[in-house]
Design an enzyme around this catalytic site. Structure first.
Site, mmCIF file in Angstrom:
data_model
loop_
_atom_site.group_PDB
_atom_site.id
_atom_site.type_symbol
_atom_site.label_atom_id
_atom_site.label_comp_id
_atom_site.label_asym_id
_atom_site.label_seq_id
_atom_site.Cartn_x
_atom_site.Cartn_y
_atom_site.Cartn_z
ATOM 1 N N SER A 105 4.794 36.212 -34.512
ATOM 2 C CA SER A 105 6.238 36.017 -34.480
ATOM 3 C C SER A 105 6.536 34.592 -34.047
ATOM 4 O O SER A 105 5.737 33.970 -33.334
ATOM 5 C CB SER A 105 6.852 36.996 -33.469
ATOM 6 O OG SER A 105 8.122 36.586 -33.059
ATOM 7 N N SER A 106 7.691 34.083 -34.443
ATOM 8 C CA SER A 106 8.083 32.730 -34.039
ATOM 9 C C SER A 106 8.308 32.627 -32.535
ATOM 10 O O SER A 106 8.326 31.528 -31.978
ATOM 11 C CB SER A 106 9.357 32.301 -34.774
ATOM 12 O OG SER A 106 10.417 33.197 -34.479
ATOM 13 N N CYS A 107 8.446 33.777 -31.839
ATOM 14 C CA CYS A 107 8.699 33.732 -30.393
ATOM 15 C C CYS A 107 7.459 33.317 -29.596
ATOM 16 O O CYS A 107 7.536 33.145 -28.383
ATOM 17 C CB CYS A 107 9.229 35.066 -29.895
ATOM 18 S SG CYS A 107 7.979 36.339 -29.774
ATOM 19 N N TYR A 134 6.232 40.145 -24.914
ATOM 20 C CA TYR A 134 5.898 40.321 -26.331
ATOM 21 C C TYR A 134 5.198 39.076 -26.867
ATOM 22 O O TYR A 134 4.178 39.162 -27.563
ATOM 23 C CB TYR A 134 7.183 40.592 -27.123
ATOM 24 C CG TYR A 134 6.995 40.712 -28.606
ATOM 25 C CD1 TYR A 134 6.483 41.873 -29.168
ATOM 26 C CD2 TYR A 134 7.356 39.667 -29.459
ATOM 27 C CE1 TYR A 134 6.323 41.984 -30.546
ATOM 28 C CE2 TYR A 134 7.197 39.774 -30.828
ATOM 29 C CZ TYR A 134 6.682 40.940 -31.371
ATOM 30 O OH TYR A 134 6.520 41.046 -32.728
ATOM 31 N N LYS A 138 1.400 38.525 -28.546
ATOM 32 C CA LYS A 138 1.210 37.979 -29.891
ATOM 33 C C LYS A 138 0.344 36.715 -29.870
ATOM 34 O O LYS A 138 -0.457 36.484 -30.773
ATOM 35 C CB LYS A 138 2.576 37.693 -30.539
ATOM 36 C CG LYS A 138 3.287 38.957 -30.985
ATOM 37 C CD LYS A 138 2.475 39.696 -32.044
ATOM 38 C CE LYS A 138 3.161 40.914 -32.593
ATOM 39 N NZ LYS A 138 2.336 41.609 -33.608
ATOM 40 N N HIS A 177 17.077 44.080 -34.087
ATOM 41 C CA HIS A 177 17.245 42.630 -34.127
ATOM 42 C C HIS A 177 18.646 42.277 -34.627
ATOM 43 O O HIS A 177 19.428 43.151 -34.998
ATOM 44 C CB HIS A 177 16.153 42.009 -35.008
ATOM 45 C CG HIS A 177 14.813 42.015 -34.360
ATOM 46 N ND1 HIS A 177 13.795 42.857 -34.764
ATOM 47 C CD2 HIS A 177 14.319 41.316 -33.315
ATOM 48 C CE1 HIS A 177 12.733 42.648 -33.998
ATOM 49 N NE2 HIS A 177 13.022 41.723 -33.114
#
Length: 312
Positions: A105-107, A134, A138, A177
Site C-alpha cells: 500500500s502507498s501508506c 498496518y 506491509k 475507504h
C-alpha cells in the site's frame, strides 16, 4: 499454463485478479476462502502450499480499513497482516514456489514523503500515526520478499498500489475507504433527500486513486517481467483534493445538495501522490478514466444492493 494461488479472492483486489487471470487465459487459478484456509494458521498455510504446489502466489489477502478502523484496532491490523505475509512467504519457499507477488500500500511511505513519492523514500522518516500498524506490517511483507529474493534467489517481489476503488469494494460506514464511504453517503443522502452532506476534515488533502482492474492488469504485467524491481509503485501519477473527490462522487451519484466540511475531524496525510515512473518505464500505464471508474463503482453498488451482495 501457470498455476496461480490468489489469496483474498473474495475481496476487491483478489476478485479483480481472478477476473484478470480469466481475461488473459492460460492460467489455472487456485483460491481458498477463510472456511477452507485460515491464513493466520502457519501450519495450515504450509500444508496447503505443499499440497497445491502453485507456480505463483499473489498475496492480495489483508486486513484493511479506513482511518477509523486503523486507529481503533491497531493490534489486529499489525498482527493479522504480519501473519499473512510471513506464513505465505515462508510457506511458498518451503513448497518450492518460484514466484511470489506481495501487494502492499502507498501508506508504507513516510507521512511527509517527497511528492510524488519515489520507491526509495521508504523508511526515511516517520509514518502517518493513524495507520502505522498496518503500514509496518506491509513494510515487513515487502522486506520479506526483498530478502528472500536476495538470500534464496527466489523471484519474490512486491507492488505498492495507491488508493484503490472499484467493483467489490467495502461500503461499511466506519471501516471503508474514502471513495466507497462517499459513494454510500451521497447515495443515502440522495435517497433520503438530505439537504447537505458533511465530509471529514478540511477537504484540502490530496489523494490519488487507481481502479482495481488497472491494478490487476499491472500485477500480471509485473509477473510477466523476467526481473522486476523488488517493489514498485502502482498508481496513476495524478491526484485530486478530498473536496474535489466529494464533488465528483456527488455528481456521479446524482446528489444535488450542499457539501460541507468538518475541520474538527482529522485530515490524515496532506498529500500521497505516487511516483509511477518506474512501472511506466516497464511499459505499463493505467487505462480507466477516473469519471468512468466512479460511474462503474456506483453502478456496482446499486447492483449489489439489489441482489443483497453489497459489503455494508
Amino acid at each position: 499454463m501457470s498455476k496461480i494461488f490468489i489469496t483474498g479472492h473474495r475481496g476487491m483486489v483478489g476478485s479483480a485478479l481472478v477476473r484478470e487471470a480469466g481475461k488473459q487465459g492460460g492460467h489455472e487459478v487456485i483460491t481458498a476462502g477463510r472456511d477452507t484456509l485460515d491464513l493466520l494458521n502457519q501450519q495450515a498455510v504450509f500444508d496447503f502450499l505443499a499440497a497445491e504446489k502453485p507456480d505463483i502466489v499473489i498475496i492480495a489477502a489483508a486486513k484493511v480499513g479506513g482511518i477509523h478502523a486503523n486507529a481503533t484496532y491497531p493490534a489486529d491490523f499489525i498482527y493479522e497482516n504480519l501473519s499473512i505475509a510471513s506464513n505465505l512467504v515462508e510457506g511458498s519457499r518451503r513448497a518450492g514456489v518460484p514466484r511470489v507477488l506481495f501487494l502492499g500500500s502507498s501508506c508504507i511511505y513516510p507521512k511527509m514523503a517527497p511528492q510524488p513519492m519515489p520507491e526509495d523514500c521508504l523508511l526515511t522518516s516517520p509514518l502517518e500515526v493513524t495507520n502505522e500498524a498496518y503500514a509496518i506490517a506491509k513494510i515487513a511483507g515487502l522486506k520479506l520478499c526483498q530478502h528472500y529474493r536476495a538470500q534464496h534467489g527466489l523471484m519474490y517481489h512486491s507492488a505498492m498500489p495507491t488508493n484503490l476503488y472499484g467493483p467489490g469494494d467495502n461500503y461499511h460506514p466506519e471501516n471503508s475507504h474514502v471513495i466507497p464511504a462517499l459513494i454510500r453517503r451521497f447515495h443515502e443522502a440522495k435517497v433520503a433527500g438530505a439537504p447537505s452532506v458533511t465530509i471529514w476534515g478540511t477537504g484540502t488533502p490530496r489523494r490519488e486513486f487507481l481502479h482495481v482492474d488497472d491494478l490487476a492488469a499491472a500485477c500480471f504485467h509485473l509477473l510477466g517481467l523476467e526481473s522486476p524491481p523488488d517493489w514498485v509503485n502502482v498508481g496513476v501519477g495524478d491526484d485530486v483534493t478530498i473536496l474535489e473527490l466529494a464533488q465528483l462522487v456527488a455528481e456521479t451519484v446524482g446528489y444535488t445538495g450542499e457539501i460541507l466540511t468538518d475541520p474538527t475531524k482529522p485530515d490524515g496525510t496532506p498529500r500521497k501522490l505516487m511516483d509511477v515512473s518506474k512501472i511506466k518505464g516497464t511499459g505499463w500505464t493505467p487505462e480507466i478514466a477516473f469519471r468512468d471508474g466512479l460511474a462503474g463503482a456506483y453502478q456496482d453498488l446499486l447492483a449489489t444492493l439489489e441482489t443483497g451482495a453489497a459489503r455494508l
